[in-house]
Design a protein around this motif. Structure first.
Motif, PDB file in Angstrom:
ATOM      1  N   LEU A  23       0.826  -1.200   0.000  1.00  0.00           N
ATOM      2  CA  LEU A  23       0.000   0.000   0.000  1.00  0.00           C
ATOM      3  C   LEU A  23       0.867   1.260   0.000  1.00  0.00           C
ATOM      4  CD1 LEU A  23      -3.008   0.662   0.003  1.00  0.00           C
ATOM      5  CD2 LEU A  23      -2.894   0.846   2.494  1.00  0.00           C
ATOM      6  N   LYS A  24       1.934   1.248   0.774  1.00  0.00           N
ATOM      7  CA  LYS A  24       2.842   2.404   0.820  1.00  0.00           C
ATOM      8  C   LYS A  24       3.545   2.591  -0.527  1.00  0.00           C
ATOM      9  CE  LYS A  24       3.817   2.222   5.803  1.00  0.00           C
ATOM     10  NZ  LYS A  24       4.870   2.027   6.843  1.00  0.00           N
ATOM     11  N   HIS A  25       3.919   1.464  -1.144  1.00  0.00           N
ATOM     12  CA  HIS A  25       4.610   1.548  -2.434  1.00  0.00           C
ATOM     13  C   HIS A  25       3.684   2.092  -3.513  1.00  0.00           C
ATOM     14  CE1 HIS A  25       7.502   0.685  -5.539  1.00  0.00           C
ATOM     15  NE2 HIS A  25       6.643  -0.101  -6.177  1.00  0.00           N
ATOM     16  N   VAL A  26       2.426   1.666  -3.499  1.00  0.00           N
ATOM     17  CA  VAL A  26       1.458   2.175  -4.470  1.00  0.00           C
ATOM     18  C   VAL A  26       1.291   3.685  -4.304  1.00  0.00           C
ATOM     19  CG1 VAL A  26      -0.979   2.168  -5.134  1.00  0.00           C
ATOM     20  CG2 VAL A  26       0.201   0.010  -4.734  1.00  0.00           C
ATOM     21  N   ALA A  27       1.207   4.137  -3.065  1.00  0.00           N
ATOM     22  CA  ALA A  27       1.037   5.563  -2.803  1.00  0.00           C
ATOM     23  C   ALA A  27       2.238   6.368  -3.293  1.00  0.00           C
ATOM     24  CB  ALA A  27       0.813   5.792  -1.314  1.00  0.00           C
ATOM     25  N   LYS A  28       3.432   5.902  -2.991  1.00  0.00           N
ATOM     26  CA  LYS A  28       4.647   6.629  -3.354  1.00  0.00           C
ATOM     27  C   LYS A  28       4.900   6.589  -4.855  1.00  0.00           C
ATOM     28  CE  LYS A  28       9.630   6.822  -2.331  1.00  0.00           C
ATOM     29  NZ  LYS A  28      10.089   6.720  -3.728  1.00  0.00           N
ATOM     30  N   ARG A  29       4.867   5.382  -5.408  1.00  0.00           N
ATOM     31  CA  ARG A  29       5.146   5.215  -6.835  1.00  0.00           C
ATOM     32  C   ARG A  29       4.042   5.827  -7.696  1.00  0.00           C
ATOM     33  NH1 ARG A  29       8.889   5.220 -10.578  1.00  0.00           N
ATOM     34  NH2 ARG A  29       8.608   3.644 -12.224  1.00  0.00           N
ATOM     35  N   GLY A  30       2.804   5.649  -7.258  1.00  0.00           N
ATOM     36  CA  GLY A  30       1.681   6.207  -8.006  1.00  0.00           C
ATOM     37  C   GLY A  30       1.731   7.711  -8.075  1.00  0.00           C
ATOM     38  N   ASP A  31       2.092   8.344  -6.966  1.00  0.00           N
ATOM     39  CA  ASP A  31       2.184   9.805  -6.943  1.00  0.00           C
ATOM     40  C   ASP A  31       3.269  10.296  -7.907  1.00  0.00           C
ATOM     41  OD1 ASP A  31       1.344  12.365  -5.546  1.00  0.00           O
ATOM     42  OD2 ASP A  31       3.502  12.402  -5.157  1.00  0.00           O
ATOM     43  N   GLU A  32       4.389   9.596  -7.961  1.00  0.00           N
ATOM     44  CA  GLU A  32       5.469   9.964  -8.881  1.00  0.00           C
ATOM     45  C   GLU A  32       5.005   9.867 -10.334  1.00  0.00           C
ATOM     46  OE1 GLU A  32       9.125   8.258  -6.033  1.00  0.00           O
ATOM     47  OE2 GLU A  32       8.503   7.198  -7.852  1.00  0.00           O
ATOM     48  N   LEU A  33       4.292   8.801 -10.648  1.00  0.00           N
ATOM     49  CA  LEU A  33       3.828   8.594 -12.017  1.00  0.00           C
ATOM     50  C   LEU A  33       2.796   9.642 -12.421  1.00  0.00           C
ATOM     51  CD1 LEU A  33       3.529   4.726 -11.799  1.00  0.00           C
ATOM     52  CD2 LEU A  33       5.033   5.952 -13.375  1.00  0.00           C
ATOM     53  N   LEU A  34       1.878   9.959 -11.544  1.00  0.00           N
ATOM     54  CA  LEU A  34       0.867  10.976 -11.840  1.00  0.00           C
ATOM     55  C   LEU A  34       1.510  12.333 -12.107  1.00  0.00           C
ATOM     56  CD1 LEU A  34      -1.821   9.988  -9.183  1.00  0.00           C
ATOM     57  CD2 LEU A  34      -2.089   9.834 -11.676  1.00  0.00           C
ATOM     58  N   LYS A  35       2.513  12.661 -11.334  1.00  0.00           N
ATOM     59  CA  LYS A  35       3.217  13.932 -11.538  1.00  0.00           C
ATOM     60  C   LYS A  35       3.967  13.951 -12.869  1.00  0.00           C
ATOM     61  CE  LYS A  35       3.741  15.066  -6.647  1.00  0.00           C
ATOM     62  NZ  LYS A  35       4.666  15.205  -5.489  1.00  0.00           N
ATOM     63  N   ASP A  36       4.299  12.771 -13.385  1.00  0.00           N
ATOM     64  CA  ASP A  36       4.971  12.665 -14.682  1.00  0.00           C
ATOM     65  C   ASP A  36       3.985  12.569 -15.842  1.00  0.00           C
ATOM     66  OD1 ASP A  36       7.454  12.819 -13.556  1.00  0.00           O
ATOM     67  OD2 ASP A  36       7.859  10.665 -13.610  1.00  0.00           O
TER      68      ASP A  36
ATOM     69  N   PHE B 142     -14.201  -2.869  -2.651  1.00  0.00           N
ATOM     70  CA  PHE B 142     -13.301  -1.857  -3.191  1.00  0.00           C
ATOM     71  C   PHE B 142     -12.310  -1.436  -2.102  1.00  0.00           C
ATOM     72  CE2 PHE B 142     -14.833   0.441  -7.221  1.00  0.00           C
ATOM     73  CZ  PHE B 142     -15.263  -0.747  -7.792  1.00  0.00           C
ATOM     74  N   SER B 143     -11.039  -1.730  -2.319  1.00  0.00           N
ATOM     75  CA  SER B 143     -10.032  -1.237  -1.388  1.00  0.00           C
ATOM     76  C   SER B 143      -9.823   0.254  -1.621  1.00  0.00           C
ATOM     77  CB  SER B 143      -8.713  -1.985  -1.582  1.00  0.00           C
ATOM     78  OG  SER B 143      -8.146  -1.652  -2.843  1.00  0.00           O
ATOM     79  N   ARG B 144      -9.236   0.936  -0.655  1.00  0.00           N
ATOM     80  CA  ARG B 144      -9.129   2.394  -0.703  1.00  0.00           C
ATOM     81  C   ARG B 144      -7.827   2.907  -1.301  1.00  0.00           C
ATOM     82  NH1 ARG B 144     -11.496   3.890   5.356  1.00  0.00           N
ATOM     83  NH2 ARG B 144     -13.509   2.825   5.099  1.00  0.00           N
ATOM     84  N   GLY B 145      -6.964   1.994  -1.764  1.00  0.00           N
ATOM     85  CA  GLY B 145      -5.669   2.438  -2.260  1.00  0.00           C
ATOM     86  C   GLY B 145      -5.760   3.440  -3.393  1.00  0.00           C
ATOM     87  N   GLY B 146      -6.664   3.199  -4.346  1.00  0.00           N
ATOM     88  CA  GLY B 146      -6.794   4.094  -5.492  1.00  0.00           C
ATOM     89  C   GLY B 146      -7.335   5.457  -5.128  1.00  0.00           C
ATOM     90  N   THR B 147      -8.368   5.478  -4.292  1.00  0.00           N
ATOM     91  CA  THR B 147      -8.937   6.762  -3.903  1.00  0.00           C
ATOM     92  C   THR B 147      -7.971   7.536  -3.007  1.00  0.00           C
ATOM     93  OG1 THR B 147     -10.143   5.585  -2.148  1.00  0.00           O
ATOM     94  CG2 THR B 147     -11.346   6.113  -4.153  1.00  0.00           C
ATOM     95  N   ALA B 148      -7.226   6.832  -2.162  1.00  0.00           N
ATOM     96  CA  ALA B 148      -6.233   7.504  -1.328  1.00  0.00           C
ATOM     97  C   ALA B 148      -5.164   8.157  -2.201  1.00  0.00           C
ATOM     98  CB  ALA B 148      -5.592   6.501  -0.367  1.00  0.00           C
ATOM     99  N   LEU B 149      -4.744   7.440  -3.237  1.00  0.00           N
ATOM    100  CA  LEU B 149      -3.745   7.986  -4.152  1.00  0.00           C
ATOM    101  C   LEU B 149      -4.273   9.246  -4.832  1.00  0.00           C
ATOM    102  CD1 LEU B 149      -1.105   7.796  -5.763  1.00  0.00           C
ATOM    103  CD2 LEU B 149      -2.237   6.175  -7.292  1.00  0.00           C
ATOM    104  N   ALA B 150      -5.518   9.218  -5.297  1.00  0.00           N
ATOM    105  CA  ALA B 150      -6.098  10.372  -5.978  1.00  0.00           C
ATOM    106  C   ALA B 150      -6.251  11.557  -5.042  1.00  0.00           C
ATOM    107  CB  ALA B 150      -7.455   9.990  -6.565  1.00  0.00           C
ATOM    108  N   VAL B 151      -6.758  11.308  -3.844  1.00  0.00           N
ATOM    109  CA  VAL B 151      -6.975  12.401  -2.887  1.00  0.00           C
ATOM    110  C   VAL B 151      -5.651  13.048  -2.500  1.00  0.00           C
ATOM    111  CG1 VAL B 151      -7.761  12.969  -0.556  1.00  0.00           C
ATOM    112  CG2 VAL B 151      -9.143  11.466  -2.019  1.00  0.00           C
ATOM    113  N   ASN B 152      -4.650  12.242  -2.211  1.00  0.00           N
ATOM    114  CA  ASN B 152      -3.355  12.784  -1.811  1.00  0.00           C
ATOM    115  C   ASN B 152      -2.669  13.539  -2.948  1.00  0.00           C
ATOM    116  OD1 ASN B 152      -3.614  11.730   0.781  1.00  0.00           O
ATOM    117  ND2 ASN B 152      -2.647   9.787   0.230  1.00  0.00           N
TER     118      ASN B 152
END
Length: 256
Positions: free
Chosen positions: A133-146, A167-177
């Protein structure tokens, strides 16, 4: 499944496997020298379009997309239900460039995994949910910024047609953050391309792209509320497409 359909399915898988091997091998030697957007198109978009073409020609499975006008100009987090392999092909070529969550072990497969590794995937260890979950948040944020779309299957695994997973919250957490919306997508691919077995049913898969959903605020409550809205929309849309599915379970905090 009729004998003719069985024969067509056999040739479909034969050509799909052959094209995958040849294309991944070629990509391994050519794609590293390309900039990422071009590399993604070369490896993923062109081959996925080939896979969809084979699906249409040999399996007689087509697609109808509604809601294309809802796709925002800026890449964001895509939340889609997961029923088969088909939607992976479709979404990977429909949104470019795109990264998705996958099992880390897949990257170790000769040629196929090596080609996938060049697409900037979010590779996780499913045996360690908290770290994943932490990796998805960190890596996902980097990719979105790119400027890379991030595809999340919040159900975590393929769910049979007619059922709706949590529905797990990983995707929505990534979007909100990341202060970005989620783009909800629902489909009925499992009706024609089941989760298990080789048999396929001819027909037209419906893909519905909903309006982007924004969180109302920040923090855990906003994430949970957005996740509940996404899950409810997906369930309602699947029902509108004719799915006899059971009510979706309430969204719970879980690993991706």
């Amino acid at each position: 499944m009729s004998i003719m359909q069985a024969i067509r399915t056999f040739f479909f898988y034969l050509l799909l496997g052959t094209s995958s091997l040849l294309w991944c091998t070629l990509s391994f030697f050519v794609a590293p020298f390309m900039p990422f957007p071009m590399r993604y198109r070369f490896i993923n978009v062109y081959w996925c379009r080939c896979a969809l073409w084979l699906t249409r020609v040999f399996l007689n499975i087509n697609v109808r997309v509604t809601g294309q006008e809802n796709v925002p100009q800026i890449p964001c987090v895509i939340l889609s239900n997961h029923q088969s392999t088909w939607e992976t092909f479709f979404l990977s070529q429909h949104f470019s460039p795109l990264s998705q969550v996958l099992k880390r072990e897949l990257l170790y497969m000769p040629f196929f995994g090596w080609a996938m590794a060049m697409l900037r995937p979010i590779a996780i260890d499913r045996g360690n949910p908290k770290a994943a979950l932490k990796h998805v948040a960190k890596r996902g944020d980097e990719l979105l910024k790119d400027g890379v779309w991030v595809l999340i299957f919040p159900e975590g695994t393929r769910v049979p047609y007619g059922q709706v997973g949590k529905f797990s919250r990983g995707g929505t957490a990534l979007a909100v953050n990341a202060e970005l919306p989620i783009l909800p997508i629902a489909h009925n691919a499992g009706k024609f391309w089941p989760k298990t077995g080789w048999a396929k049913t001819p027909g037209t898969i419906d893909v519905v792209i909903g309006e982007p959903m924004y969180a109302e605020g920040t923090g855990p409550r906003a994430i949970a509320a957005l996740n509940d809205r996404a899950a409810a929309w997906n369930e309602a849309t699947q029902r509108a497409l004719g799915s006899p599915g059971a009510p979706a379970a309430s969204a719970e905090s879980a690993a991706v």
